[in-house]
Design a protein around this motif. Structure first.
Motif, PDB file in Angstrom:
ATOM      1  N   PRO A 410      38.542  56.810  46.026  1.00  0.00           N
ATOM      2  CA  PRO A 410      38.405  56.606  44.600  1.00  0.00           C
ATOM      3  C   PRO A 410      39.566  55.649  44.147  1.00  0.00           C
ATOM      4  CG  PRO A 410      37.944  58.878  45.140  1.00  0.00           C
ATOM      5  CD  PRO A 410      38.418  58.389  46.269  1.00  0.00           C
ATOM      6  N   GLY A 411      40.683  55.855  44.419  1.00  0.00           N
ATOM      7  CA  GLY A 411      42.057  55.478  43.817  1.00  0.00           C
ATOM      8  C   GLY A 411      42.081  53.923  44.195  1.00  0.00           C
ATOM      9  N   LEU A 412      41.658  53.946  45.566  1.00  0.00           N
ATOM     10  CA  LEU A 412      41.767  52.525  46.094  1.00  0.00           C
ATOM     11  C   LEU A 412      40.793  51.599  45.591  1.00  0.00           C
ATOM     12  CD1 LEU A 412      43.419  50.954  48.366  1.00  0.00           C
ATOM     13  CD2 LEU A 412      41.661  51.851  49.873  1.00  0.00           C
ATOM     14  N   LYS A 413      39.524  52.150  45.146  1.00  0.00           N
ATOM     15  CA  LYS A 413      38.147  51.593  44.983  1.00  0.00           C
ATOM     16  C   LYS A 413      38.772  51.071  43.501  1.00  0.00           C
ATOM     17  CE  LYS A 413      33.667  53.131  44.656  1.00  0.00           C
ATOM     18  NZ  LYS A 413      33.110  54.285  45.078  1.00  0.00           N
ATOM     19  N   SER A 414      39.233  51.922  42.594  1.00  0.00           N
ATOM     20  CA  SER A 414      39.893  51.626  41.357  1.00  0.00           C
ATOM     21  C   SER A 414      40.754  50.491  41.066  1.00  0.00           C
ATOM     22  CB  SER A 414      40.090  53.001  40.645  1.00  0.00           C
ATOM     23  OG  SER A 414      40.883  52.695  39.621  1.00  0.00           O
ATOM     24  N   GLY A 415      41.619  50.513  42.258  1.00  0.00           N
ATOM     25  CA  GLY A 415      42.741  49.453  42.479  1.00  0.00           C
ATOM     26  C   GLY A 415      42.103  48.229  42.579  1.00  0.00           C
ATOM     27  N   VAL A 416      41.222  48.158  43.373  1.00  0.00           N
ATOM     28  CA  VAL A 416      40.497  46.733  43.862  1.00  0.00           C
ATOM     29  C   VAL A 416      39.888  46.212  42.683  1.00  0.00           C
ATOM     30  CG1 VAL A 416      38.950  45.798  45.236  1.00  0.00           C
ATOM     31  CG2 VAL A 416      40.365  47.308  46.019  1.00  0.00           C
ATOM     32  N   ALA A 417      39.042  47.430  41.765  1.00  0.00           N
ATOM     33  CA  ALA A 417      38.680  46.881  40.390  1.00  0.00           C
ATOM     34  C   ALA A 417      39.418  46.243  39.518  1.00  0.00           C
ATOM     35  CB  ALA A 417      37.627  47.977  39.890  1.00  0.00           C
ATOM     36  N   ALA A 418      40.727  46.861  39.395  1.00  0.00           N
ATOM     37  CA  ALA A 418      41.809  46.538  38.530  1.00  0.00           C
ATOM     38  C   ALA A 418      42.199  45.174  38.728  1.00  0.00           C
ATOM     39  CB  ALA A 418      42.742  47.536  38.526  1.00  0.00           C
ATOM     40  N   LEU A 419      42.332  44.907  40.204  1.00  0.00           N
ATOM     41  CA  LEU A 419      42.808  43.556  40.494  1.00  0.00           C
ATOM     42  C   LEU A 419      41.703  42.477  40.339  1.00  0.00           C
ATOM     43  CD1 LEU A 419      44.588  44.110  43.955  1.00  0.00           C
ATOM     44  CD2 LEU A 419      45.707  43.444  42.008  1.00  0.00           C
ATOM     45  N   ASP A 420      40.521  42.911  40.428  1.00  0.00           N
ATOM     46  CA  ASP A 420      39.225  42.004  40.050  1.00  0.00           C
ATOM     47  C   ASP A 420      39.361  41.662  38.807  1.00  0.00           C
ATOM     48  OD1 ASP A 420      38.265  41.681  42.580  1.00  0.00           O
ATOM     49  OD2 ASP A 420      36.797  43.007  42.531  1.00  0.00           O
ATOM     50  N   LYS A 421      39.508  42.665  37.781  1.00  0.00           N
ATOM     51  CA  LYS A 421      39.593  42.333  36.512  1.00  0.00           C
ATOM     52  C   LYS A 421      40.682  41.529  36.001  1.00  0.00           C
ATOM     53  CE  LYS A 421      39.513  45.106  32.142  1.00  0.00           C
ATOM     54  NZ  LYS A 421      38.809  44.208  31.295  1.00  0.00           N
ATOM     55  N   ALA A 422      41.863  41.773  36.653  1.00  0.00           N
ATOM     56  CA  ALA A 422      43.190  41.033  36.282  1.00  0.00           C
ATOM     57  C   ALA A 422      42.876  39.534  36.595  1.00  0.00           C
ATOM     58  CB  ALA A 422      44.080  41.671  37.139  1.00  0.00           C
ATOM     59  N   GLY A 423      42.293  39.261  37.654  1.00  0.00           N
ATOM     60  CA  GLY A 423      42.262  37.816  38.261  1.00  0.00           C
ATOM     61  C   GLY A 423      43.564  37.275  38.355  1.00  0.00           C
ATOM     62  N   GLU A 424      43.572  36.281  37.709  1.00  0.00           N
ATOM     63  CA  GLU A 424      44.783  35.254  37.427  1.00  0.00           C
ATOM     64  C   GLU A 424      46.412  36.132  36.891  1.00  0.00           C
ATOM     65  OE1 GLU A 424      46.027  32.205  38.791  1.00  0.00           O
ATOM     66  OE2 GLU A 424      44.286  32.949  39.933  1.00  0.00           O
ATOM     67  N   ASN A 425      45.699  37.187  36.054  1.00  0.00           N
ATOM     68  CA  ASN A 425      46.795  37.946  35.134  1.00  0.00           C
ATOM     69  C   ASN A 425      47.543  38.996  35.783  1.00  0.00           C
ATOM     70  OD1 ASN A 425      46.210  36.223  33.023  1.00  0.00           O
ATOM     71  ND2 ASN A 425      44.451  37.532  32.648  1.00  0.00           N
ATOM     72  N   VAL A 426      47.975  38.530  37.065  1.00  0.00           N
ATOM     73  CA  VAL A 426      48.889  39.388  37.911  1.00  0.00           C
ATOM     74  C   VAL A 426      50.494  39.287  37.675  1.00  0.00           C
ATOM     75  CG1 VAL A 426      49.476  40.455  40.200  1.00  0.00           C
ATOM     76  CG2 VAL A 426      47.126  39.896  39.588  1.00  0.00           C
ATOM     77  N   VAL A 427      51.096  40.180  37.340  1.00  0.00           N
ATOM     78  CA  VAL A 427      52.485  39.737  37.000  1.00  0.00           C
ATOM     79  C   VAL A 427      53.313  40.494  38.284  1.00  0.00           C
ATOM     80  CG1 VAL A 427      52.563  39.446  34.692  1.00  0.00           C
ATOM     81  CG2 VAL A 427      52.749  41.586  35.645  1.00  0.00           C
ATOM     82  N   ASN A 428      54.516  39.946  38.394  1.00  0.00           N
ATOM     83  CA  ASN A 428      55.372  40.492  39.576  1.00  0.00           C
ATOM     84  C   ASN A 428      56.809  40.484  39.374  1.00  0.00           C
ATOM     85  OD1 ASN A 428      56.296  41.105  42.195  1.00  0.00           O
ATOM     86  ND2 ASN A 428      55.514  39.373  43.003  1.00  0.00           N
ATOM     87  N   PRO A 429      57.184  41.221  38.627  1.00  0.00           N
ATOM     88  CA  PRO A 429      58.599  41.400  38.213  1.00  0.00           C
ATOM     89  C   PRO A 429      59.651  41.459  39.437  1.00  0.00           C
ATOM     90  CG  PRO A 429      57.570  43.038  36.832  1.00  0.00           C
ATOM     91  CD  PRO A 429      56.432  42.526  38.070  1.00  0.00           C
ATOM     92  N   ARG A 430      60.729  40.862  39.516  1.00  0.00           N
ATOM     93  CA  ARG A 430      61.407  40.770  40.739  1.00  0.00           C
ATOM     94  C   ARG A 430      62.669  41.528  40.576  1.00  0.00           C
ATOM     95  NH1 ARG A 430      60.118  36.873  44.156  1.00  0.00           N
ATOM     96  NH2 ARG A 430      61.354  38.191  45.634  1.00  0.00           N
ATOM     97  N   ILE A 431      62.877  41.968  39.289  1.00  0.00           N
ATOM     98  CA  ILE A 431      64.393  42.626  39.186  1.00  0.00           C
ATOM     99  C   ILE A 431      64.191  43.774  40.148  1.00  0.00           C
ATOM    100  CG2 ILE A 431      63.250  44.025  37.306  1.00  0.00           C
ATOM    101  CD1 ILE A 431      65.760  43.355  35.807  1.00  0.00           C
ATOM    102  N   GLN A 432      63.407  44.427  40.631  1.00  0.00           N
ATOM    103  CA  GLN A 432      63.680  45.642  41.484  1.00  0.00           C
ATOM    104  C   GLN A 432      63.968  45.201  42.872  1.00  0.00           C
ATOM    105  OE1 GLN A 432      60.310  48.563  41.397  1.00  0.00           O
ATOM    106  NE2 GLN A 432      59.032  47.092  42.787  1.00  0.00           N
ATOM    107  N   ASP A 433      63.677  44.213  43.342  1.00  0.00           N
ATOM    108  CA  ASP A 433      64.195  43.632  44.470  1.00  0.00           C
ATOM    109  C   ASP A 433      65.529  42.873  44.653  1.00  0.00           C
ATOM    110  OD1 ASP A 433      61.170  43.136  44.172  1.00  0.00           O
ATOM    111  OD2 ASP A 433      62.059  41.212  45.031  1.00  0.00           O
ATOM    112  N   TRP A 434      65.554  42.306  43.375  1.00  0.00           N
ATOM    113  CA  TRP A 434      66.672  41.234  43.299  1.00  0.00           C
ATOM    114  C   TRP A 434      68.134  42.230  42.880  1.00  0.00           C
ATOM    115  CZ3 TRP A 434      64.559  36.568  40.189  1.00  0.00           C
ATOM    116  CH2 TRP A 434      63.752  35.940  40.901  1.00  0.00           C
ATOM    117  N   TYR A 435      67.644  43.080  42.005  1.00  0.00           N
ATOM    118  CA  TYR A 435      69.129  43.676  41.525  1.00  0.00           C
ATOM    119  C   TYR A 435      68.804  45.264  41.341  1.00  0.00           C
ATOM    120  CZ  TYR A 435      69.842  38.973  39.747  1.00  0.00           C
ATOM    121  OH  TYR A 435      69.660  37.760  39.635  1.00  0.00           O
ATOM    122  N   VAL A 436      68.917  45.873  42.577  1.00  0.00           N
ATOM    123  CA  VAL A 436      68.561  47.197  42.720  1.00  0.00           C
ATOM    124  C   VAL A 436      69.298  47.989  41.941  1.00  0.00           C
ATOM    125  CG1 VAL A 436      68.192  49.247  44.460  1.00  0.00           C
ATOM    126  CG2 VAL A 436      67.846  46.887  45.206  1.00  0.00           C
TER     127      VAL A 436
END
Lengths: 484, 308
Positions: A410-436
């Motif tokens: 269920p969780g994975l399915k809902s994750g895939v659906a959320a990604l579909d809904k987001a389309g291009e609107n995926v954000v990816n903040p880098r601060i958590q791997d740049w400045y731990v």
């Protein structure tokens, strides 16, 4: 006390016996704190031995792997286990029957591999993950990693007409870059961050997932009347809050706000969108919609309370389905949603979500058979291997697709659906791997954690966090990065 | 003859001193050397940077916080643990009422049972103890708040580890709980070797319990107490404090840096931030603090030694 030594002279301070006792006690502390640091250095030399000779490039072997050279693969043995990698190794062995593959899995990435980096004899492929992850920024800065561009430009495993780079999910390649074009890291897993909840619990309140903040407050009020808290979070690790807070900031103020935060620009945190979102979260706390005692809960405890139905929403990543599998009831109907925004005047549409790569794989620059390591990655990025991973460990991979024909939880399915809904609107903040340190200890624990415990107002929290960010921008001992 | 004696002594000491030099002294020297470099810990390359790391350390607010907490650990923990242990040991061995037909001095009723109970935490590894208490301190469903609710104190539900004012004390309480038993046993052994006739004489002179304790037990036990003090202080500065802070606290080291200690900071700088050279610099500071602590305790604790 008959044991007192008769030779004691009464004035000279320390007796022999005491001296030994004390030095032993001193050794007790000093050995762990100091010798472990030095144990792994100094023997450094560049006698890493010969690199394997390049093999012949063919359609089946586009990277030109030496067919007889050995290949060594060290995997992080964590939540995803090691079976998926072993399966991929079997394919490598089948394709290159004369090559000897040495595969090992460990949780102690740093303790096992740090000395080998220092000696210049690292393995050919590493899953640099887990609590003992080696700092990527330092590895890159010290030229310890190989550029993976040849892998990305090689034909993909399934379709020779398509490059590997074109089979990946959005953002994966960029995440592997630090400064400029070279790609140092291949993130294999794909994580969806957001607000996780039980569809069943929401149904019982007769509510939909709220899209505006007013609706969010209404749902929380309704839940409160039924004796259920609206929110809980990993109070002892408040850097889980950004999983829903950062994409909310992007939704309200646009992508650029997050980019300027990542770039440590002056006054990045003073943007009105940041203030609005902080105030929204603070309101949850002030109105008593956050589960009581949350600031003292760790991630497991908060997830357990949430799974037991004590709270409705929790900011988390897609690993929560696996991590809390034994406390989530069968009929829980786990779902994830992109974070709630403020209202329709937000810059980005509802559905804007944070998704990014996890499980960073690297090929060391000094590896003997780096090409072999890349070929192993190319195999893992095939559709078959990706499906194998998804069905075994309930997580998506960097391979774009690979979910057809397998039953999703269920969780994975809902994750895939959320990604579909987001389309291009995926954000990816880098601060958590740049400045731990900045992200976890300062923004997370000292800023957001204090605010959500009610000990700082949003204005104070923003001021404090801006101070930390300014200090990090000025700190010459850390490497700084910028969005391209 | 003298010459032969030294050769004899050297023959015995060479091996242990060699090992000590190799595994303790040499790493010390290496660490001090690394504190003058910019070594990351992740590659063999580094260069000398002089005193830069030390300058940075003096300006580092978190370093001062961790130093402050480590000093609180080193002062408060031995004080509390050793006072408690002395009290318990005294009650177990000496503090009992005289019973007809029994020995002149004895512990309170059930003392052999208490002795085992006190020692019990000692058999658990500190990591397990820390985890257990992390559960107990859970504000939502932990044992402590549940007990508070159970006895009707619903209004008092502290956040424990989530509260910057309480967290450090909550962590210290765990260390006291887990180490006090060891010192009870240590002091019990010391008390057992104090001759009973000294107590008899004191009792004949009409001394009560506290007089007996301060005039007889404590002076004769002073050496043991002093060693215990150094040992406990070193635990508090080193490994044990690291374990509990790392496992139990927010962050770890929080909330808002309220529990960070020097060893934790060394660990974070070396293994999280890839700044091994700076970590060794803090390590050197920790070494200085530890030596100063030991020297101070020795100096303050010096007094005439009694022979009996």
């Amino acid at each position: 006390m008959g044991s007192t030594s008769a030779e004691y002279d009464g004035t000279g301070g320390v007796g022999r016996r005491d001296l030994i006792k004390r030095s032993a006690a001193l050794g007790l502390i000093s050995v762990p704190t100091m010798s472990f640091l030095s144990a792994c250095a100094s023997s450094g030399g560049d006698d890493g031995g010969e690199k394997a000779k390049a093999g012949k490039k063919t359609a089946k072997n586009p990277l030109g792997v030496n067919e007889t050279a050995g290949m060594e693969f060290v995997l992080f043995d964590g939540g995803f286990g090691k079976e998926y990698a072993q399966d991929a190794v079997k394919i490598y062995e089948k394709n290159f029957p004369e090559a000897k593959v040495k595969f090992s899995a460990t949780q102690k990435i740093q303790s096992t591999l740090q000395p080998r980096f220092n000696q210049g004899t690292p393995p050919d492929l590493i899953d640099n993950s887990g609590a003992e992850q080696m700092d990527m920024g330092v590895l890159v800065g010290k030229n310890q990693l190989a550029d993976l561009t040849p892998l990305l430009d090689a034909p993909s495993y399934d379709d020779p007409a398509k490059k590997v780079r074109d089979t990946l999910r959005p953002g994966i390649v960029e995440m592997g870059q630090f400064d400029g074009d070279p790609v140092w890291i291949m993130y294999y897993a794909y994580t969806v961050y957001g607000v996780w909840y039980s569809q069943k619990a929401l149904d019982s309140l007769d509510e939909q997932y709220p899209e505006t903040w007013d609706q969010m407050l209404a749902v929380c009020e309704k839940a409160k009347k039924k004796g259920m808290a609206g929110w809980t979070y990993a109070g002892k690790y408040p850097y889980y809050l950004p999983f829903s807070l950062y994409p909310m900031i992007a939704k309200v103020g646009g992508r650029e706000v997050l980019d300027s935060i990542d770039n440590l620009e002056p006054n990045a945190w003073k943007h009105p969108a940041v203030k609005t979102c902080f105030e929204a979260y603070y309101e949850l706390q002030q109105k008593g919609y956050v589960l009581k005692g949350t600031p003292g809960l760790d991630h497991i405890q908060s997830q357990t309370a949430w799974a037991q139905g004590k709270a409705l929403f929790i900011p988390n990543g897609s690993w929560v389905e696996n991590e809390s599998a034994n406390v989530i009831p069968k009929d829980f109907d786990l779902a994830v949603s992109a974070p709630t925004g403020i209202d329709s005047s937000d810059k980005m549409p509802f559905g804007t979500i944070w998704a990014s790569g996890g499980e960073p794989f690297v090929v060391p620059a000094k590896a003997k058979n780096g090409t072999g390591g890349m070929e192993q990655l190319r195999i893992m990025l095939s559709e078959a291997s990706s499906k194998n991973f998804t069905s075994k460990v309930k997580s998506l991979t960097a391979y774009n697709g690979g979910t057809d024909g397998i039953t999703l939880t269920p969780g994975l399915k809902s994750g895939v659906a959320a990604l579909d809904k987001a389309g291009e609107n995926v954000v990816n903040p880098r601060i958590q791997d740049w400045y731990v340190q900045l992200q976890k200890e300062q923004i997370g624990v000292s800023g957001l954690g204090e605010m959500m415990a009610g000990r700082l107002t949003p204005a104070e929290a923003i001021k404090k966090i801006q101070g930390f960010a300014d200090a990090a921008a000025k700190d010459t001992s850390i490497k700084h990065y910028k969005h391209q | 003859m003298q010459h032969g004696k030294y050769r004899f002594i050297v023959g015995f000491l060479a091996l242990p001193l060699g090992l000590y030099a190799l595994f303790v002294v040499w790493p010390f020297i290496q660490s001090i050397y690394y504190s003058f470099t910019d070594w990351t810990g992740l590659s063999p390359e580094f260069k000398m940077v002089g005193l830069d790391n030390y300058r940075r350390m003096l300006d580092d607010e978190i370093f001062w916080k961790s130093l402050q907490h480590s000093l609180i650990f080193a002062v408060v923990l031995p004080l509390v643990t050793i006072s408690l242990a002395l009290f318990f040991a005294f009650m177990i061995n000496v503090g009992g009422r005289r019973r007809r037909g029994g020995p002149v001095i004895s512990g309170v009723r059930g003392s052999s049972f208490y002795k085992i109970v006190y020692f019990f935490p000692q058999v658990l590894s500190i990591a397990i103890v820390a985890l257990l208490f992390a559960f107990a301190y859970n504000p939502d469903s932990g044992a402590i708040n549940s007990i508070l609710r159970g006895i009707g104190l619903d209004s008092i539900q502290p956040l424990w580890l989530g509260d910057p004012d309480l967290a450090l004390w909550a962590v210290m309480a765990v260390l006291v709980w887990s180490t006090v038993g060891f010192f009870v046993v240590l002091f019990s052994a010391g008390m057992a070797s104090i001759p009973a006739d000294l107590y008899e004489a004191a009792l004949l002179d009409g001394a009560n319990r506290s007089t007996t304790f301060f005039r007889i037990t404590l002076p004769l036990l002073w050496d043991t107490v002093q060693s215990g003090w150094v040992y406990m202080g070193i635990l508090a500065l080193g490994a044990e404090s690291f374990a509990v802070v790392q496992i139990m606290t927010t962050g770890p080291g929080g909330p808002d840096y309220s529990t960070t200690v020097m060893v934790l900071y060394v660990y974070q700088k070396a293994f999280r931030d890839g700044q091994a050279a700076y970590a060794t610099t803090i390590g050197v500071a920790l070494l200085v603090v530890t030596l100063a602590f030991a020297a101070l305790v020795m100096r303050l604790g010096r007094r005439e030694r009694l022979e009996f």
